[in-house]
Design an enzyme around this catalytic site. Structure first.
Site: not given
Ligand SMILES: NC(=O)c1ccc[n+]([C@@H]2O[C@H](COP(=O)([O-])OP(=O)(O)OC[C@H]3O[C@@H](n4cnc5c(N)ncnc54)[C@H](OP(=O)(O)O)[C@@H]3O)[C@@H](O)[C@H]2O)c1
Ligand SMILES: *[C@@H]1O[C@H](CO)[C@@H](O)[C@H](O)[C@H]1NC(C)=O
Length: 289
Positions: A120, A169, A182-184, A216-217
């Site tokens: 994301i 999510s 984000y939600a969209s 939420l993670i």
């Molecule tokens: N954490 C939560 O609470 C939560 C809850 C529900 C769902 N999720 C879902 O779980 C998934 C992972 O979430 P997370 O919290 O682990 O996210 P995160 O730690 O923010 O990681 C996002 C990843 O995406 C990469 N990224 C960002 N912009 C990019 C771009 N333009 N091109 C390519 N890569 C890009 C980032 O690396 P770089 O910056 O190196 O590009 C990073 O590896 C997501 O789909 C999120 O919606 C998370």
């Protein structure tokens, strides 16, 4: 308790146990040598998924934007037991990078068994004040690149009887304030891959689709955003990453974690007026992820 209620309860128990027993068991061996592409794998849940696949002896390609960070994660994957760990830096907002990444994985792994779409782009946690450009950009990163990569991988996944794993999510199911773009993107993902799931089934495709709906993670980026806004519990990333991998490996169409917001979602569909958010209390608004 009336006889009818007893029969109903027994039937429900039997159905529950039958579902448990007949559910496909996770076989860790099935991941040995599996050819996996994980996106957004430089941090957070993606990074943890890469480590799990590595421990099971898979061959992984990881991607995100930051070269140096990816290199470290790939080294750790090898240390943990990955048969192969390659990385490719790419920006998913670009029109060509999603294809380039898939082609890189197909070439270096000789095909794909798992495409795990997880990345994301960063988005603010704030009231939407008309930033259309950001919304357009986020749609490219969080949604269109998923569609593009899925299409590019599909022929190989058909050949390998592979799996498409989509990380979504709770915000795909329950819109909340401060996360409109984000939600969209997450609604779009569930809509698109929900449809694709049915179409692949109609075509008797070899490819499974798993849509993972997470609360939420405790990843750094998520906790930074919501600090001070919510007191809902955050779940540990390594465990949720493991659940996602098992969901893909057992070809389940859905992962829903935690399970209880499901009741809220049903409630909202049936009693929409009970969900109006008070305008006075932004900090106590119920926020789910
Ligand atoms: N954490 C939560 O609470 C939560 C809850 C529900 C769902 N999720 C879902 O779980 C998934 C992972 O979430 P997370 O919290 O682990 O996210 P995160 O730690 O923010 O990681 C996002 C990843 O995406 C990469 N990224 C960002 N912009 C990019 C771009 N333009 N091109 C390519 N890569 C890009 C980032 O690396 P770089 O910056 O190196 O590009 C990073 O590896 C997501 O789909 C999120 O919606 C998370
Ligand atoms: C499914 O896999 C088999 C090989 O196991 C292959 O012959 C068949 O063409 C595949 N189906 C599709 C739709 O590609």
């Amino acid at each position: 308790m009336g006889t009818f209620t007893k029969i109903l309860l027994s039937a429900a128990c039997v159905a529950f146990l039958a579902a448990r027993w007949t559910a496909p068991r996770f076989d860790a061996e099935s991941l040995r040598g599996a050819r996996v592409l994980v996106t957004g794998a430089s941090t957070g849940i993606g990074e943890q998924m890469a480590y799990h696949y590595a421990r099971f002896g898979a061959q992984v390609v990881i991607t995100a934007r930051r070269d140096k960070v990816l290199q470290k994660v790939a080294e750790e994957c090898l240390r943990l037991g990955a048969q192969k760990a390659l990385y490719v830096a790419a920006d998913m907002a670009s029109e060509s990078d999603p294809d380039t990444v898939v082609d890189f994985a197909l070439e270096h792994l000789g095909g794909l068994d798992y495409l795990v779409l997880n990345h994301i782009g960063p988005s603010p946690f704030s009231m939407w004040e008309g930033d259309v450009e950001h919304t357009r950009w986020l749609m490219k990163v969080n949604f269109l690149s998923y569609v593009q990569m899925a299409w590019r991988s599909l022929a190989s996944l058909e050949q390998s009887k592979g799996s498409l794993v989509i990380v979504s999510s709770l915000l795909a199911k329950m819109p909340s304030p401060f996360v409109a773009p984000y939600a969209s993107t997450k609604h779009a993902l569930n809509g698109f891959f929900g449809s694709l799931y049915h179409e692949l089934a109609m075509k008797k495709s070899n490819v499974s689709v798993s849509i993972c709906t997470l609360g939420l993670i405790d990843t750094e980026s998520a906790m930074d955003k919501v600090r001070g806004y919510t007191d809902v519990p955050a779940y540990p990333a390594p465990e949720r990453a493991f659940d996602i991998i098992v969901t893909g490996a057992t070809r389940k169409p859905e992962l829903f974690y935690p399970w209880f917001p499901r009741a809220l979602i049903l409630n909202k569909e049936w009693f929409p007026s009970s969900q109006t958010t008070s305008s006075k209390t932004p900090t106590t608004t119920r926020l789910e992820f």
